[in-house]
Design an enzyme around this catalytic site. Sequence first.
Site, PDB file in Angstrom:
ATOM      1  N   LYS A   1       0.806  -1.230   0.000  1.00  0.00           N
ATOM      2  CA  LYS A   1       0.000   0.000   0.000  1.00  0.00           C
ATOM      3  C   LYS A   1       0.838   1.279   0.000  1.00  0.00           C
ATOM      4  O   LYS A   1       0.437   2.278  -0.589  1.00  0.00           O
ATOM      5  CB  LYS A   1      -0.934   0.014   1.217  1.00  0.00           C
ATOM      6  CG  LYS A   1      -2.111  -0.934   1.093  1.00  0.00           C
ATOM      7  CD  LYS A   1      -3.052  -0.789   2.265  1.00  0.00           C
ATOM      8  CE  LYS A   1      -4.155  -1.811   2.167  1.00  0.00           C
ATOM      9  NZ  LYS A   1      -5.123  -1.754   3.239  1.00  0.00           N
TER      10      LYS A   1
ATOM     11  N   ASP B   1      -9.804   3.024   2.222  1.00  0.00           N
ATOM     12  CA  ASP B   1      -9.831   2.447   3.579  1.00  0.00           C
ATOM     13  C   ASP B   1     -10.287   3.491   4.590  1.00  0.00           C
ATOM     14  O   ASP B   1     -11.073   3.208   5.499  1.00  0.00           O
ATOM     15  CB  ASP B   1      -8.423   1.991   4.004  1.00  0.00           C
ATOM     16  CG  ASP B   1      -8.036   0.646   3.397  1.00  0.00           C
ATOM     17  OD1 ASP B   1      -8.950  -0.121   3.052  1.00  0.00           O
ATOM     18  OD2 ASP B   1      -6.827   0.388   3.274  1.00  0.00           O
TER      19      ASP B   1
HETATM   20  P1  NAP Z   1       0.470  -3.553   8.219  1.00  0.00           P
HETATM   21  O1  NAP Z   1       0.748  -2.262   7.549  1.00  0.00           O
HETATM   22  O2  NAP Z   1       1.351  -4.714   7.954  1.00  0.00           O
HETATM   23  O3  NAP Z   1       0.476  -3.261   9.811  1.00  0.00           O
HETATM   24  C1  NAP Z   1       0.307  -4.318  10.701  1.00  0.00           C
HETATM   25  C2  NAP Z   1       0.193  -3.753  12.120  1.00  0.00           C
HETATM   26  O4  NAP Z   1      -0.128  -4.856  12.970  1.00  0.00           O
HETATM   27  C3  NAP Z   1       1.481  -3.148  12.661  1.00  0.00           C
HETATM   28  O5  NAP Z   1       1.158  -2.091  13.525  1.00  0.00           O
HETATM   29  C4  NAP Z   1       2.086  -4.317  13.445  1.00  0.00           C
HETATM   30  O6  NAP Z   1       2.915  -3.914  14.504  1.00  0.00           O
HETATM   31  C5  NAP Z   1       0.845  -4.929  14.018  1.00  0.00           C
HETATM   32  N1  NAP Z   1       1.030  -6.336  14.370  1.00  0.00           N
HETATM   33  C6  NAP Z   1       1.187  -7.378  13.529  1.00  0.00           C
HETATM   34  N2  NAP Z   1       1.325  -8.518  14.237  1.00  0.00           N
HETATM   35  C7  NAP Z   1       1.272  -8.167  15.549  1.00  0.00           C
HETATM   36  C8  NAP Z   1       1.352  -8.906  16.762  1.00  0.00           C
HETATM   37  N3  NAP Z   1       1.513 -10.228  16.751  1.00  0.00           N
HETATM   38  N4  NAP Z   1       1.242  -8.232  17.934  1.00  0.00           N
HETATM   39  C9  NAP Z   1       1.051  -6.900  17.940  1.00  0.00           C
HETATM   40  N5  NAP Z   1       0.972  -6.148  16.835  1.00  0.00           N
HETATM   41  C10 NAP Z   1       1.076  -6.773  15.644  1.00  0.00           C
HETATM   42  O7  NAP Z   1      -1.013  -4.048   7.919  1.00  0.00           O
HETATM   43  P2  NAP Z   1      -2.315  -3.149   7.624  1.00  0.00           P
HETATM   44  O8  NAP Z   1      -2.445  -2.892   6.169  1.00  0.00           O
HETATM   45  O9  NAP Z   1      -2.318  -2.001   8.543  1.00  0.00           O
HETATM   46  O10 NAP Z   1      -3.501  -4.180   7.983  1.00  0.00           O
HETATM   47  C11 NAP Z   1      -3.677  -4.616   9.309  1.00  0.00           C
HETATM   48  C12 NAP Z   1      -4.935  -5.463   9.436  1.00  0.00           C
HETATM   49  O11 NAP Z   1      -6.083  -4.711   9.068  1.00  0.00           O
HETATM   50  C13 NAP Z   1      -4.954  -6.687   8.547  1.00  0.00           C
HETATM   51  O12 NAP Z   1      -5.443  -7.775   9.315  1.00  0.00           O
HETATM   52  C14 NAP Z   1      -5.940  -6.350   7.466  1.00  0.00           C
HETATM   53  O13 NAP Z   1      -6.602  -7.500   6.953  1.00  0.00           O
HETATM   54  C15 NAP Z   1      -6.909  -5.464   8.203  1.00  0.00           C
HETATM   55  N6  NAP Z   1      -7.602  -4.528   7.290  1.00  0.00           N
HETATM   56  C16 NAP Z   1      -8.957  -4.573   7.258  1.00  0.00           C
HETATM   57  C17 NAP Z   1      -9.631  -3.720   6.406  1.00  0.00           C
HETATM   58  C18 NAP Z   1     -11.129  -3.763   6.351  1.00  0.00           C
HETATM   59  O14 NAP Z   1     -11.659  -3.288   5.356  1.00  0.00           O
HETATM   60  N7  NAP Z   1     -11.830  -4.278   7.329  1.00  0.00           N
HETATM   61  C19 NAP Z   1      -8.933  -2.815   5.611  1.00  0.00           C
HETATM   62  C20 NAP Z   1      -7.540  -2.767   5.697  1.00  0.00           C
HETATM   63  C21 NAP Z   1      -6.885  -3.634   6.544  1.00  0.00           C
HETATM   64  P3  NAP Z   1       4.506  -3.695  14.307  1.00  0.00           P
HETATM   65  O15 NAP Z   1       4.646  -2.291  13.792  1.00  0.00           O
HETATM   66  O16 NAP Z   1       5.032  -3.899  15.666  1.00  0.00           O
HETATM   67  O17 NAP Z   1       4.953  -4.741  13.338  1.00  0.00           O
END
Ligand code: NAP
Length: 502
Positions: free
Chosen positions: A294, A330
């Site tokens: 992204k 988003d």
């Molecule tokens: P991203 O950029 O990879 O960010 C992931 C985040 O999760 C980071 O802050 C990471 O922390 C944290 N994280 C991952 N594993 C963790 C753990 N075991 N313990 C604590 N923190 C953890 O991903 P993203 O694009 O933001 O997406 C995140 C989630 O949102 C995904 O599950 C995605 O499917 C969901 N999402 C949903 C929608 C919707 O429409 N409902 C839209 C977009 C995204 P660190 O910085 O410490 O690594």
Amino acid sequence: LCIPITANTNEKALKEIQEASQLADVIEIRLDYIPHPDLERLLNHRPKPIIATCRPTREGGKFDGPEEVRIKLLEQAVELGAEFVDIEHDSVGAEDFQPLQKRGKAKVIISYHNFKETPANLRDIYARLSDSTADIVKIVTTANDITDNLKIFQLLEEVNRRGVLQYAPTAGKPLIAFCMGELGQISRILAPKYGSYLTFGSLDVGKESAPGQLTAREMLEVYHINEINRETSIYGLIGNPVSHSLGPYIHNAAFRELGINAVYLPLKVENLREFVQGFKGLKVQGYSVTIPHKEAIVPLLDGLDPLAREIGAVNTVVNKAGKLMGYNTDSTAALRELEEAMGDLKGKRATLIGAGGAARAIAFGLKKKGADVTLVNRTEDRARRLAQELGCRYRRFEDVTKIDGEVLINTTSVGMYPKTDVSPVPPEALKPGMWVFDIVYNPLQTCLLKEAEERGCHTLDGLRMFLYQAAQQFELWTARPAPLGLMEKIIRKCISYREAVA
Ligand code: NAP
């Protein structure tokens, strides 16, 4: 669409031939899977045209007996009336099939399989294969990168558009071509667009005859391959991984509902720069963008919508007259879900768990609405940097139970399938009367939301955000109102199906 029969007994094969005939245009009997094939029975009551294939181990098949026995079987199949017979390019006498062709009416498919790669010299291979007396050429390679599909599309276009390859002495023979492997799946789906004479789909999961084969049902019911033609527009999801995405189910159904000739594909992208550059030639009309691309896609685009520019992340790309424009749906989707539930967000105290792409988009939207935002993240430095950039607060992860506020939002992937029994925060962080919004939608009822309900919080799951961001993408691509009801029904159906099989 051809369905290969990979049963290992005559009885099972006969049953599967009948089943396959409901979906397939052509059925391939893989004689190499059956130790003692009863050709007469297999061919006598064929409900659809048959390809007889007896693939030797050297070309990825199961036949390891003498070559004469193998060729004899194929000769018998031709004599019994098989419509097609597949013979490997390196078989004995594979330049002149006339003795075989004289035995019946079968069209000879000369086939080349490469289980290692998609070589650069596909034209030479086509030229060499079509120089035989075979009627149809089949070239199947392995995609090690999504851009390998482009070599296959280019070859198909050259063979089909011009009809003739200058360097092919006996040119213009129909070509079956696609890539194997997960990365090659799009070439199986787009086969009708680029004019591959056939594409293959398995009878069921576990009955594939080659790596990366989708089921025939998926090809027909999700990707509607029977409706794909030269004019079909391409859309797709750029991400890694993409195999569990709901996007293809939602967007393909929406295109069909509105009578739009388009197909939406999962695009597993490792090298983003090469992908964006390479796929320009396919004139892809729009992309969804997901983890981990992204933010990385931003500098590769021709322009950005002001909101995407401010957020610094793109989840939607629109091809506007050859220029790739980035958007972020988003942020608006999450804010719409929150406002529908909570009303005006001005002055509301919101705690965001996470500091990734989704956190950035939602925190930005909340700030714009006048909310008071605090970020908490496992990697504190990332929260600090994002907070500085957006002009909001951040707290140490250990302090999450001390934070008070009207809403807590999980933007991490914690709690997502398959590790569904974990919550991103301890239960003490959840105060009675607080709104708790989990953007994870797989499952809908996450561990966090269960604990929040138990502690007297109001809860919001990730479904509506997912629905709204997809709907807005669809509208940006097509300039038509998205069929929201249908999209929601499909999301719920997919999620409950996945929960049931998990
Ligand atoms: P991203 O950029 O990879 O960010 C992931 C985040 O999760 C980071 O802050 C990471 O922390 C944290 N994280 C991952 N594993 C963790 C753990 N075991 N313990 C604590 N923190 C953890 O991903 P993203 O694009 O933001 O997406 C995140 C989630 O949102 C995904 O599950 C995605 O499917 C969901 N999402 C949903 C929608 C919707 O429409 N409902 C839209 C977009 C995204 P660190 O910085 O410490 O690594």
